[in-house]
Write a protein that holds these residues in place. Structure first.
Motif, mmCIF file in Angstrom:
data_model
loop_
_atom_site.group_PDB
_atom_site.id
_atom_site.type_symbol
_atom_site.label_atom_id
_atom_site.label_comp_id
_atom_site.label_asym_id
_atom_site.label_seq_id
_atom_site.Cartn_x
_atom_site.Cartn_y
_atom_site.Cartn_z
ATOM 1 N N MET A 121 -0.698 -97.331 10.867
ATOM 2 C CA MET A 121 -1.313 -96.041 11.186
ATOM 3 C C MET A 121 -2.839 -96.113 11.096
ATOM 4 O O MET A 121 -3.541 -95.516 11.913
ATOM 5 C CB MET A 121 -0.792 -94.943 10.243
ATOM 6 C CG MET A 121 0.640 -94.550 10.503
ATOM 7 S SD MET A 121 0.847 -93.778 12.099
ATOM 8 C CE MET A 121 1.734 -95.025 12.974
ATOM 9 N N ILE A 122 -3.359 -96.849 10.130
ATOM 10 C CA ILE A 122 -4.806 -97.039 10.032
ATOM 11 C C ILE A 122 -5.311 -97.781 11.260
ATOM 12 O O ILE A 122 -6.335 -97.415 11.859
ATOM 13 C CB ILE A 122 -5.164 -97.793 8.740
ATOM 14 C CG1 ILE A 122 -4.926 -96.908 7.529
ATOM 15 C CG2 ILE A 122 -6.617 -98.278 8.765
ATOM 16 C CD1 ILE A 122 -5.016 -97.637 6.201
ATOM 17 N N THR A 123 -4.568 -98.822 11.663
ATOM 18 C CA THR A 123 -4.972 -99.601 12.833
ATOM 19 C C THR A 123 -4.955 -98.745 14.096
ATOM 20 O O THR A 123 -5.843 -98.874 14.950
ATOM 21 C CB THR A 123 -4.038 -100.817 13.014
ATOM 22 O OG1 THR A 123 -4.023 -101.558 11.802
ATOM 23 C CG2 THR A 123 -4.506 -101.703 14.140
ATOM 24 N N LEU A 124 -3.990 -97.884 14.243
ATOM 25 C CA LEU A 124 -3.945 -97.005 15.414
ATOM 26 C C LEU A 124 -4.996 -95.905 15.348
ATOM 27 O O LEU A 124 -5.420 -95.391 16.386
ATOM 28 C CB LEU A 124 -2.549 -96.388 15.548
ATOM 29 C CG LEU A 124 -1.430 -97.354 15.926
ATOM 30 C CD1 LEU A 124 -0.086 -96.647 15.876
ATOM 31 C CD2 LEU A 124 -1.684 -97.947 17.292
ATOM 32 N N GLY A 125 -5.439 -95.544 14.155
ATOM 33 C CA GLY A 125 -6.446 -94.509 14.014
ATOM 34 C C GLY A 125 -7.858 -94.989 14.293
ATOM 35 O O GLY A 125 -8.732 -94.188 14.623
ATOM 36 N N ILE A 126 -8.089 -96.286 14.178
ATOM 37 C CA ILE A 126 -9.434 -96.819 14.413
ATOM 38 C C ILE A 126 -9.899 -96.594 15.855
ATOM 39 O O ILE A 126 -11.036 -96.151 16.065
ATOM 40 C CB ILE A 126 -9.506 -98.298 13.996
ATOM 41 C CG1 ILE A 126 -9.463 -98.382 12.472
ATOM 42 C CG2 ILE A 126 -10.760 -98.971 14.522
ATOM 43 C CD1 ILE A 126 -9.355 -99.783 11.937
ATOM 44 N N PRO A 127 -9.083 -96.862 16.892
ATOM 45 C CA PRO A 127 -9.555 -96.565 18.251
ATOM 46 C C PRO A 127 -9.819 -95.074 18.483
ATOM 47 O O PRO A 127 -10.780 -94.719 19.183
ATOM 48 C CB PRO A 127 -8.422 -97.051 19.160
ATOM 49 C CG PRO A 127 -7.671 -98.017 18.352
ATOM 50 C CD PRO A 127 -7.816 -97.575 16.935
ATOM 51 N N LEU A 128 -9.006 -94.230 17.900
ATOM 52 C CA LEU A 128 -9.250 -92.791 18.017
ATOM 53 C C LEU A 128 -10.589 -92.425 17.400
ATOM 54 O O LEU A 128 -11.378 -91.677 17.990
ATOM 55 C CB LEU A 128 -8.121 -92.004 17.350
ATOM 56 C CG LEU A 128 -8.285 -90.494 17.330
ATOM 57 C CD1 LEU A 128 -8.279 -89.941 18.748
ATOM 58 C CD2 LEU A 128 -7.194 -89.859 16.502
ATOM 59 N N PHE A 129 -10.865 -92.958 16.223
ATOM 60 C CA PHE A 129 -12.149 -92.726 15.574
ATOM 61 C C PHE A 129 -13.294 -93.243 16.441
ATOM 62 O O PHE A 129 -14.322 -92.574 16.598
ATOM 63 C CB PHE A 129 -12.170 -93.409 14.203
ATOM 64 C CG PHE A 129 -13.468 -93.272 13.468
ATOM 65 C CD1 PHE A 129 -13.777 -92.106 12.799
ATOM 66 C CD2 PHE A 129 -14.382 -94.311 13.453
ATOM 67 C CE1 PHE A 129 -14.980 -91.972 12.127
ATOM 68 C CE2 PHE A 129 -15.583 -94.185 12.785
ATOM 69 C CZ PHE A 129 -15.886 -93.018 12.117
ATOM 70 N N PHE A 130 -13.125 -94.436 17.022
ATOM 71 C CA PHE A 130 -14.158 -95.031 17.873
ATOM 72 C C PHE A 130 -14.426 -94.155 19.091
ATOM 73 O O PHE A 130 -15.582 -93.855 19.412
ATOM 74 C CB PHE A 130 -13.737 -96.436 18.300
ATOM 75 C CG PHE A 130 -14.659 -97.076 19.287
ATOM 76 C CD1 PHE A 130 -15.904 -97.538 18.894
ATOM 77 C CD2 PHE A 130 -14.289 -97.205 20.613
ATOM 78 C CE1 PHE A 130 -16.759 -98.118 19.811
ATOM 79 C CE2 PHE A 130 -15.132 -97.783 21.536
ATOM 80 C CZ PHE A 130 -16.381 -98.252 21.137
ATOM 81 N N PHE A 131 -13.361 -93.740 19.782
ATOM 82 C CA PHE A 131 -13.558 -92.916 20.984
ATOM 83 C C PHE A 131 -14.141 -91.548 20.642
ATOM 84 O O PHE A 131 -14.948 -91.007 21.405
ATOM 85 C CB PHE A 131 -12.248 -92.760 21.758
ATOM 86 C CG PHE A 131 -11.920 -93.931 22.623
ATOM 87 C CD1 PHE A 131 -12.740 -94.271 23.687
ATOM 88 C CD2 PHE A 131 -10.802 -94.702 22.387
ATOM 89 C CE1 PHE A 131 -12.455 -95.357 24.501
ATOM 90 C CE2 PHE A 131 -10.501 -95.783 23.184
ATOM 91 C CZ PHE A 131 -11.330 -96.115 24.243
ATOM 92 N N LEU A 132 -13.741 -90.971 19.513
ATOM 93 C CA LEU A 132 -14.350 -89.702 19.094
ATOM 94 C C LEU A 132 -15.825 -89.887 18.760
ATOM 95 O O LEU A 132 -16.651 -89.025 19.066
ATOM 96 C CB LEU A 132 -13.608 -89.122 17.892
ATOM 97 C CG LEU A 132 -12.388 -88.271 18.197
ATOM 98 C CD1 LEU A 132 -11.650 -87.929 16.913
ATOM 99 C CD2 LEU A 132 -12.772 -87.013 18.932
#
Length: 134
Positions: free
Chosen positions: A53-64
């Protein structure tokens, strides 16, 4: 304390009075082994799930972050990425998918390696070397 409970399954019948139940604080070795392995399995699966879940959240954080914390900008970036992906030929799609898989697995392994010492410490603290509930 983890692994401590007083239920009907933790009681045994004495030979002197078979109808009198007594609580056994020193559990049978196979029972303790099963309890501890189930707890380790639950802790390990929680560690693996949270790492993914942390790994999947990193791209979301990057795009935001690159969209200035604006959802409209986020979806504009995602629309741009998806339209370019759909317009690309099969070889470029395959290359992008392959690269994306390698980045995901590498990021997951890196995050797991960073988090593993704390996970290992939690396992060691829950299950002392002597074992048992002394």
């Amino acid at each position: 304390m983890p692994g401590q409970s007083d239920t009907l399954f933790d009681q045994y019948l004495t030979l002197d009075d078979p109808y009198q139940r007594k609580t056994d604080k020193a559990r049978l070795p196979w029972r303790m082994c099963m309890e501890q392995s189930c707890e380790v399995f639950l802790l390990a699966s929680g560690f693996a799930f949270s790492t993914v879940m942390i790994t999947l959240g990193i791209p979301l954080f990057f795009f935001l972050a690159i969209s200035g914390w604006d959802l409209g900008g986020l979806f504009a970036h995602l629309d741009n990425l998806s339209s370019r992906y759909l317009e690309a030929d099969a070889v470029r799609r395959l290359t992008f998918s392959s690269d994306l898989k390698w980045v995901f697995f590498t990021a997951t392994a890196l995050i797991a390696a960073i988090r593993f010492p704390a996970f290992f410490k939690r396992i060691v603290m829950n299950f002392p070397a002597g074992g048992g509930d002394e």
